[in-house]
Design a protein around this motif. Sequence first.
Motif, mmCIF file in Angstrom:
data_model
loop_
_atom_site.group_PDB
_atom_site.id
_atom_site.type_symbol
_atom_site.label_atom_id
_atom_site.label_comp_id
_atom_site.label_asym_id
_atom_site.label_seq_id
_atom_site.Cartn_x
_atom_site.Cartn_y
_atom_site.Cartn_z
ATOM 1 N N TYR A 93 78.050 31.012 38.571
ATOM 2 C CA TYR A 93 77.824 29.649 38.099
ATOM 3 C C TYR A 93 78.010 28.720 39.294
ATOM 4 O O TYR A 93 78.780 29.004 40.215
ATOM 5 N N THR A 96 76.542 22.515 39.952
ATOM 6 C CA THR A 96 75.410 21.712 39.477
ATOM 7 C C THR A 96 74.862 22.294 38.178
ATOM 8 O O THR A 96 73.758 21.956 37.742
ATOM 9 N N ASN A 97 75.637 23.202 37.568
ATOM 10 C CA ASN A 97 75.271 23.827 36.290
ATOM 11 C C ASN A 97 74.024 24.686 36.398
ATOM 12 O O ASN A 97 73.279 24.858 35.427
ATOM 13 N N THR A 98 73.775 25.225 37.588
ATOM 14 C CA THR A 98 72.727 26.219 37.765
ATOM 15 C C THR A 98 73.421 27.560 38.008
ATOM 16 O O THR A 98 74.656 27.645 38.028
ATOM 17 N N ARG A 99 72.641 28.592 38.179
ATOM 18 C CA ARG A 99 73.187 29.917 38.483
ATOM 19 C C ARG A 99 72.501 30.414 39.755
ATOM 20 O O ARG A 99 71.346 30.072 40.028
ATOM 21 N N TRP B 47 67.365 33.061 39.773
ATOM 22 C CA TRP B 47 67.527 32.410 38.486
ATOM 23 C C TRP B 47 66.598 31.206 38.414
ATOM 24 O O TRP B 47 66.617 30.353 39.301
ATOM 25 N N LYS B 59 67.872 23.775 31.302
ATOM 26 C CA LYS B 59 68.388 23.505 32.645
ATOM 27 C C LYS B 59 67.588 24.363 33.596
ATOM 28 O O LYS B 59 67.460 25.578 33.383
ATOM 29 N N TYR B 60 67.028 23.763 34.635
ATOM 30 C CA TYR B 60 66.195 24.483 35.582
ATOM 31 C C TYR B 60 66.849 24.550 36.952
ATOM 32 O O TYR B 60 67.581 23.647 37.371
ATOM 33 N N SER B 61 66.529 25.610 37.683
ATOM 34 C CA SER B 61 66.852 25.647 39.093
ATOM 35 C C SER B 61 65.966 24.632 39.802
ATOM 36 O O SER B 61 64.776 24.513 39.474
ATOM 37 N N ASP B 104 79.392 33.429 30.502
ATOM 38 C CA ASP B 104 78.408 32.982 31.481
ATOM 39 C C ASP B 104 77.840 34.151 32.278
ATOM 40 O O ASP B 104 77.804 34.146 33.508
ATOM 41 N N PHE B 106 74.693 37.481 32.069
ATOM 42 C CA PHE B 106 73.432 37.919 31.471
ATOM 43 C C PHE B 106 73.647 39.321 30.915
ATOM 44 O O PHE B 106 73.568 40.301 31.661
#
Lengths: 110, 119
Positions: A93, A96-99, B47, B59-61, B104, B106
């Motif tokens: 994680y 910025t709340n992305t992965r 991701w 939510k996008y990369s 959190d 997959f």
Amino acid sequence: QSALTQPASVSGSPGQSITISCTGTSSDVGGHHYVSWYQQYPGKAPKLMIYDVSHRPSGVSNRFSGSKSGNTASLTISGLQAEDEADYYCSSYTFTNTRVFGGGTKVTVL
Amino acid sequence: EVQLVQSGAEVQKPGESLRISCQGSGYSFRSFWISWVRQTPGKGLEWMGRIDPSDSSTKYSPSFEGHVTISADKSISTASLQWSSLKASDTAIYFCARHHKIQDAFDIWGQGTMLTVSS
């Protein structure tokens, strides 16, 4: 967001232990406990091996363990077996709340 | 059995539009996010973004925002990944994954959809 840094390859003999590192920053790996590890065989989907830094899902061998120190997480495979030969990816994680994933490590059993 | 089943391989031309799908079964589809992950041939995992099927929030990369659209229809337990104008560089394998909100991680993956974009 840059990929997490993993060694391209790690090898070991059957029965040995190997450790794969996954280095990020204080904005991802170092900032929380949401680090996970995945095993992928060629042509197959990834499989979750470790979540929350060190927890194993049901059914995953206890030869797999995870840890973290600062901005670096690690996956250790003990008692290496031929079936462990695969690619391994870490994921984290980010603030910025992305992965973000690591670049992947190819494990070779000699 | 908990599983995600993806749509089949696609061969498309540059500039065309496309939607691929991912259907969940064996669990409450709205209780977990769905993430999409790209794997280019011989390369690692990236991701792309995730959706919450319960409210369709996304939510996008930053690497993919504006180039793809993620959507979901909870009534049929299906998530989708859509392109409005494909590029050759979109050639890759695309995986959907069940994204556990608490851990959190997959924890369940689809089998992957191979996309080839070529003129």
